[in-house]
Design an enzyme around this catalytic site. Structure first.
Site, PDB file in Angstrom:
ATOM      1  N   GLU A   1       0.848  -1.186   0.000  1.00  0.00           N
ATOM      2  CA  GLU A   1       0.000   0.000   0.000  1.00  0.00           C
ATOM      3  C   GLU A   1       0.885   1.237   0.000  1.00  0.00           C
ATOM      4  OE1 GLU A   1      -0.654   2.172   3.073  1.00  0.00           O
ATOM      5  OE2 GLU A   1       1.312   1.333   3.377  1.00  0.00           O
ATOM      6  N   MET A   2       0.269   2.422   0.010  1.00  0.00           N
ATOM      7  CA  MET A   2       1.054   3.637  -0.195  1.00  0.00           C
ATOM      8  C   MET A   2       0.941   4.693   0.900  1.00  0.00           C
ATOM      9  SD  MET A   2       0.265   3.994  -4.250  1.00  0.00           S
ATOM     10  CE  MET A   2       1.638   5.047  -4.701  1.00  0.00           C
ATOM     11  N   GLU A   3       0.119   4.490   1.923  1.00  0.00           N
ATOM     12  CA  GLU A   3      -0.117   5.576   2.873  1.00  0.00           C
ATOM     13  C   GLU A   3       0.278   5.302   4.316  1.00  0.00           C
ATOM     14  OE1 GLU A   3      -2.669   4.481   0.817  1.00  0.00           O
ATOM     15  OE2 GLU A   3      -2.544   6.088  -0.666  1.00  0.00           O
TER      16      GLU A   3
ATOM     17  N   SER B   1      -7.663  -5.339  -2.822  1.00  0.00           N
ATOM     18  CA  SER B   1      -8.425  -5.301  -4.071  1.00  0.00           C
ATOM     19  C   SER B   1      -7.730  -6.057  -5.197  1.00  0.00           C
ATOM     20  CB  SER B   1      -8.659  -3.856  -4.499  1.00  0.00           C
ATOM     21  OG  SER B   1      -7.423  -3.197  -4.707  1.00  0.00           O
ATOM     22  N   ASP B   2      -6.414  -6.024  -5.237  1.00  0.00           N
ATOM     23  CA  ASP B   2      -5.661  -6.680  -6.307  1.00  0.00           C
ATOM     24  C   ASP B   2      -4.609  -7.595  -5.691  1.00  0.00           C
ATOM     25  OD1 ASP B   2      -7.026  -4.607  -7.508  1.00  0.00           O
ATOM     26  OD2 ASP B   2      -5.339  -3.873  -8.678  1.00  0.00           O
TER      27      ASP B   2
END
Length: 102
Positions: A45-47, A69-70
Site C-alpha cells: 500500500e502507499m499511505e 483489491s488486487d
C-alpha cells in the site's frame, strides 16, 4: 488488540501482519514482490508510512485496516461488488473498534 477480537467475534475474515509501504505500487517487474511475500509481507500500500510516522511523532497509537483489491502475485482483481462489500465490512469493523475504546 481489540480490532482483532471484534473481527474474530463477528466472523470477519482478518489477517494480521506486515505490509510494504511504497510509492511505486505498480511495476513492470513480475517478480518485484516475490521476496516480500517470502518474508511474510501480506500486502502493498502507499499511505501507512505517513500515518505511523505522524503517530510516532505525536506519541499516539495508530492502526491500519486495509481491504485488498488486487493480488499482485496471482493477478486476481476484486469486482466492484466485492470492493464495495469489503469497504462496508471494514468500515463497520473500524467503527466497532472506536466504540469499544470509549
Amino acid at each position: 488488540h481489540q480490532t482483532y477480537q471484534i473481527a474474530t467475534n463477528t466472523g470477519i475474515p482478518l489477517r494480521v501482519g506486515g505490509v510494504l509501504s511504497t510509492d511505486t505500487f505498480y511495476s513492470e517487474a513480475k517478480d518485484r514482490y516475490d521476496i516480500w511475500s517470502r518474508h511474510g509481507v501480506l500486502a502493498v500500500e502507499m499511505e501507512s508510512t505517513a500515518l505511523y510516522t505522524l503517530a510516532a511523532a505525536h506519541q499516539v497509537s495508530a492502526l491500519t485496516v486495509l481491504t485488498i483489491s488486487d493480488h499482485l502475485l496471482t493477478g486476481k482483481v476484486a469486482t466492484s461488488e466485492e470492493r464495495e462489500n469489503n469497504i462496508d465490512v471494514e468500515s463497520q469493523l473500524v467503527l466497532n473498534t472506536l466504540v469499544s475504546l470509549r
